[in-house]
Design an enzyme around this catalytic site. Structure first.
Site, PDB file in Angstrom:
ATOM      1  CD  GLN A 194      86.223  49.427  10.013  1.00 54.29           C
ATOM      2  OE1 GLN A 194      85.507  49.214   9.334  1.00 54.29           O
ATOM      3  NE2 GLN A 194      86.356  49.103  11.477  1.00 54.29           N
ATOM      4  CG  HIS A 214      88.254  50.808   4.790  1.00 53.14           C
ATOM      5  ND1 HIS A 214      87.219  50.930   5.699  1.00 53.14           N
ATOM      6  CD2 HIS A 214      87.948  49.478   4.531  1.00 53.14           C
ATOM      7  CE1 HIS A 214      86.604  49.860   5.923  1.00 53.14           C
ATOM      8  NE2 HIS A 214      86.887  48.957   5.062  1.00 53.14           N
ATOM      9  CB  CYS A 269      99.384  52.723 -14.665  1.00 53.92           C
ATOM     10  SG  CYS A 269     100.389  53.910 -13.586  1.00 53.92           S
TER      11      CYS A 269
HETATM   12  C1  BJW Z   1      83.439  56.388  19.714  1.00 50.91           C
HETATM   13  C2  BJW Z   1      83.652  57.643  20.278  1.00 50.91           C
HETATM   14  C3  BJW Z   1      84.697  57.931  21.037  1.00 50.91           C
HETATM   15  C4  BJW Z   1      82.318  57.819  18.662  1.00 50.91           C
HETATM   16  N1  BJW Z   1      85.584  56.875  21.659  1.00 50.91           N
HETATM   17  N2  BJW Z   1      84.055  55.318  20.409  1.00 50.91           N
HETATM   18  C5  BJW Z   1      75.056  43.655   2.576  1.00 50.91           C
HETATM   19  C6  BJW Z   1      75.249  42.801   3.702  1.00 50.91           C
HETATM   20  C7  BJW Z   1      76.743  42.637   3.978  1.00 50.91           C
HETATM   21  C8  BJW Z   1      77.828  43.378   3.287  1.00 50.91           C
HETATM   22  C9  BJW Z   1      77.345  44.005   2.150  1.00 50.91           C
HETATM   23  C10 BJW Z   1      75.776  44.110   1.653  1.00 50.91           C
HETATM   24  N3  BJW Z   1      76.032  45.133   1.027  1.00 50.91           N
HETATM   25  C11 BJW Z   1      77.165  45.501   0.661  1.00 50.91           C
HETATM   26  C12 BJW Z   1      77.984  44.912   1.150  1.00 50.91           C
HETATM   27  C13 BJW Z   1      79.505  45.177   1.323  1.00 50.91           C
HETATM   28  C14 BJW Z   1      79.761  46.574   1.822  1.00 50.91           C
HETATM   29  C15 BJW Z   1      79.032  46.988   3.261  1.00 50.91           C
HETATM   30  O1  BJW Z   1      79.582  46.533   4.185  1.00 50.91           O
HETATM   31  N4  BJW Z   1      78.055  47.643   3.146  1.00 50.91           N
HETATM   32  C16 BJW Z   1      77.213  47.652   4.402  1.00 50.91           C
HETATM   33  C17 BJW Z   1      77.091  49.232   4.619  1.00 50.91           C
HETATM   34  C18 BJW Z   1      75.849  46.812   4.379  1.00 50.91           C
HETATM   35  N5  BJW Z   1      81.117  46.327   2.095  1.00 50.91           N
HETATM   36  C19 BJW Z   1      82.094  46.991   0.882  1.00 50.91           C
HETATM   37  O2  BJW Z   1      81.527  47.137  -0.229  1.00 50.91           O
HETATM   38  C20 BJW Z   1      83.458  46.736   1.320  1.00 50.91           C
HETATM   39  N6  BJW Z   1      83.923  45.861   0.374  1.00 50.91           N
HETATM   40  C21 BJW Z   1      83.885  44.589   0.152  1.00 50.91           C
HETATM   41  O3  BJW Z   1      83.013  44.099   1.061  1.00 50.91           O
HETATM   42  O4  BJW Z   1      84.563  43.900  -0.782  1.00 50.91           O
HETATM   43  C22 BJW Z   1      84.079  42.693  -1.077  1.00 50.91           C
HETATM   44  C23 BJW Z   1      85.256  41.689  -0.219  1.00 50.91           C
HETATM   45  C24 BJW Z   1      85.125  41.424   1.015  1.00 50.91           C
HETATM   46  C25 BJW Z   1      86.140  40.814   1.550  1.00 50.91           C
HETATM   47  C26 BJW Z   1      87.288  40.172   0.944  1.00 50.91           C
HETATM   48  C27 BJW Z   1      87.642  40.522  -0.349  1.00 50.91           C
HETATM   49  C28 BJW Z   1      86.221  41.549  -0.987  1.00 50.91           C
HETATM   50  C29 BJW Z   1      84.234  48.045   1.069  1.00 50.91           C
HETATM   51  C30 BJW Z   1      84.080  48.966   2.245  1.00 50.91           C
HETATM   52  C31 BJW Z   1      84.656  50.306   2.332  1.00 50.91           C
HETATM   53  C32 BJW Z   1      84.046  51.420   3.389  1.00 50.91           C
HETATM   54  N7  BJW Z   1      84.618  52.590   2.784  1.00 50.91           N
HETATM   55  C33 BJW Z   1      84.525  53.735   3.703  1.00 50.91           C
HETATM   56  C34 BJW Z   1      85.117  55.067   3.241  1.00 50.91           C
HETATM   57  C35 BJW Z   1      86.529  54.912   3.351  1.00 50.91           C
HETATM   58  C36 BJW Z   1      87.304  56.153   2.850  1.00 50.91           C
HETATM   59  C37 BJW Z   1      86.832  57.360   3.393  1.00 50.91           C
HETATM   60  O5  BJW Z   1      87.002  57.510   4.974  1.00 50.91           O
HETATM   61  O6  BJW Z   1      86.506  58.199   2.772  1.00 50.91           O
HETATM   62  O7  BJW Z   1      85.216  53.261   5.033  1.00 50.91           O
HETATM   63  S1  BJW Z   1      82.914  53.970   4.330  1.00 50.91           S
HETATM   64  C38 BJW Z   1      83.041  54.185   6.298  1.00 50.91           C
HETATM   65  O8  BJW Z   1      82.686  53.320   7.139  1.00 50.91           O
HETATM   66  C39 BJW Z   1      84.742  54.152   6.170  1.00 50.91           C
HETATM   67  C40 BJW Z   1      84.813  53.599   7.614  1.00 50.91           C
HETATM   68  O9  BJW Z   1      86.124  53.004   7.694  1.00 50.91           O
HETATM   69  C41 BJW Z   1      83.763  52.593   7.602  1.00 50.91           C
HETATM   70  C42 BJW Z   1      83.514  52.150   8.968  1.00 50.91           C
HETATM   71  O10 BJW Z   1      83.128  53.130   9.704  1.00 50.91           O
HETATM   72  P1  BJW Z   1      83.382  53.237  11.260  1.00 50.91           P
HETATM   73  O11 BJW Z   1      84.763  53.592  11.357  1.00 50.91           O
HETATM   74  O12 BJW Z   1      82.655  51.906  11.931  1.00 50.91           O
HETATM   75  O13 BJW Z   1      82.694  54.498  11.586  1.00 50.91           O
HETATM   76  P2  BJW Z   1      81.131  54.781  12.268  1.00 50.91           P
HETATM   77  O14 BJW Z   1      80.810  56.243  12.235  1.00 50.91           O
HETATM   78  O15 BJW Z   1      80.174  53.828  11.746  1.00 50.91           O
HETATM   79  O16 BJW Z   1      81.298  54.502  13.996  1.00 50.91           O
HETATM   80  C43 BJW Z   1      81.826  54.951  14.803  1.00 50.91           C
HETATM   81  C44 BJW Z   1      81.925  54.302  16.040  1.00 50.91           C
HETATM   82  O17 BJW Z   1      82.590  54.945  17.216  1.00 50.91           O
HETATM   83  C45 BJW Z   1      80.365  54.552  16.778  1.00 50.91           C
HETATM   84  O18 BJW Z   1      79.878  53.083  17.116  1.00 50.91           O
HETATM   85  C46 BJW Z   1      80.390  55.354  17.898  1.00 50.91           C
HETATM   86  O19 BJW Z   1      79.863  55.031  19.062  1.00 50.91           O
HETATM   87  C47 BJW Z   1      81.915  55.209  18.150  1.00 50.91           C
HETATM   88  N8  BJW Z   1      82.457  56.309  18.817  1.00 50.91           N
HETATM   89  N9  BJW Z   1      82.952  58.527  19.390  1.00 50.91           N
HETATM   90  C48 BJW Z   1      84.969  55.414  21.416  1.00 50.91           C
HETATM   91  N10 BJW Z   1      85.174  59.152  21.461  1.00 50.91           N
END
Ligand code: BJW
Length: 237
Positions: free
Chosen positions: A93, A111, A122
């Site tokens: 991600q 992502h 485009c």
């Molecule tokens: C350690 C550590 C160490 C720390 N060692 N561990 C209601 C219900 C369900 C879904 C939805 C809903 N309402 C809306 C939605 C959909 C929505 C969604 O999920 N929303 C939720 C918030 C509710 N999703 C979307 O809109 C996505 N699109 C979509 O669903 O399209 C429909 C579709 C689906 C399937 C097929 C076709 C179509 C798009 C999501 C886009 C997310 N974008 C971001 C930004 C990207 C660009 C950028 O970087 O700027 O992506 S948001 C951000 O969160 C980023 C990340 O990739 C993503 C996930 O975060 P991640 O990696 O989990 O980070 P953290 O900070 O949350 O966690 C870090 C973890 O590491 C923690 O657990 C720590 O403990 C651990 N950690 N240090 C090991 N040293």
């Protein structure tokens, strides 16, 4: 028996010890910026300059970071598995390039990638050096002002979903590393794996939102827990 096809999902936690902020931890990006302002199309359309500033800041930080032992261990696992007729798919991600720096190949960036831009007009995707600005022109269609970061914002469709589900369904082990399990569809992969009877494991600093769905878990820093797991897998039977 050892798994042959391993599907690994990674999140911000694997890059945390390289110096990149996670999103939802204390001091994480979403505690400093409003998601709806910087990670949604509506936010970009309201104030593109502010969104470009956010990504320019991150581009300048990413320039100087190095892959850590967790990334290197996954690169090594991938090489050894391929040499023995298996496959390790790394689906991240993260928009950084630390998996590639750690030796991984064919990484699926669901992502997007911070080093690329996409033309809003485009759709052309290209590598971009230097600062993003509203004055840049698209190399393909020539229009100015439409080059946005090639990243997936909330409400947008993640990339390569067909390949992801094909590779996930063919796996015989699913491993989730350093992700909080808050963001879908990635957060749903563990349930998809379970329903296909694929064993699941998480490696994270602490139990994720989905911890109850994993068959196995290792809690600790990615730079230690990932190499330790890889060493176990690589050890002779
Ligand atoms: C350690 C550590 C160490 C720390 N060692 N561990 C209601 C219900 C369900 C879904 C939805 C809903 N309402 C809306 C939605 C959909 C929505 C969604 O999920 N929303 C939720 C918030 C509710 N999703 C979307 O809109 C996505 N699109 C979509 O669903 O399209 C429909 C579709 C689906 C399937 C097929 C076709 C179509 C798009 C999501 C886009 C997310 N974008 C971001 C930004 C990207 C660009 C950028 O970087 O700027 O992506 S948001 C951000 O969160 C980023 C990340 O990739 C993503 C996930 O975060 P991640 O990696 O989990 O980070 P953290 O900070 O949350 O966690 C870090 C973890 O590491 C923690 O657990 C720590 O403990 C651990 N950690 N240090 C090991 N040293």
């Amino acid at each position: 028996m050892k798994p042959k096809q391993i599907f690994i999902l990674t999140g911000a936690g694997i890059s945390a010890e390289s110096g990149l902020s996670t999103f939802r931890d204390k001091g994480g990006l979403w505690t400093q910026y409003k998601v709806e302002d910087v990670a949604s199309l509506a936010g970009y359309e309201r104030n593109p300059a502010k969104v470009l500033e956010f990504y320019n800041l991150r581009r300048s930080i990413h320039k100087d970071v190095q892959a850590n032992a967790g990334h290197h261990a996954l690169g090594r696992l991938q090489r050894v598995w391929a040499a023995n007729g298996g496959e390790v798919v790394i689906c991240t991600q993260n928009i950084d390039h630390l998996h590639e720096q750690g030796g991984a190949v064919g990484v699926i960036h669901m992502h997007g990638e911070l080093g690329k831009v996409r033309c809003h007009d485009c759709g052309d995707v290209s590598l971009a050096d230097g600062e993003l600005s509203l004055h840049l022109g698209c190399g393909a269609c020539g229009r100015t002002g439409g080059l946005r970061p090639h990243v997936v914002w909330f409400g947008e469709t993640p990339l390569d979903m067909d390949v992801i589900f094909e590779k996930l369904s063919g796996a015989d082990l699913f491993v989730s590393i350093g992700t909080s399990g808050n963001v879908y569809p990635a957060a749903g992969f563990v349930a998809a794996a379970r329903s296909a009877d694929i064993p699941t494991m998480e490696i994270n600093l602490e139990p994720s939102e989905n911890a109850h769905l994993f068959d196995d878990a290792r809690y600790g820093k990615a730079s230690e827990a990932v190499p330790a797991w890889v060493e176990e897998l690589l050890a002779p039977d």
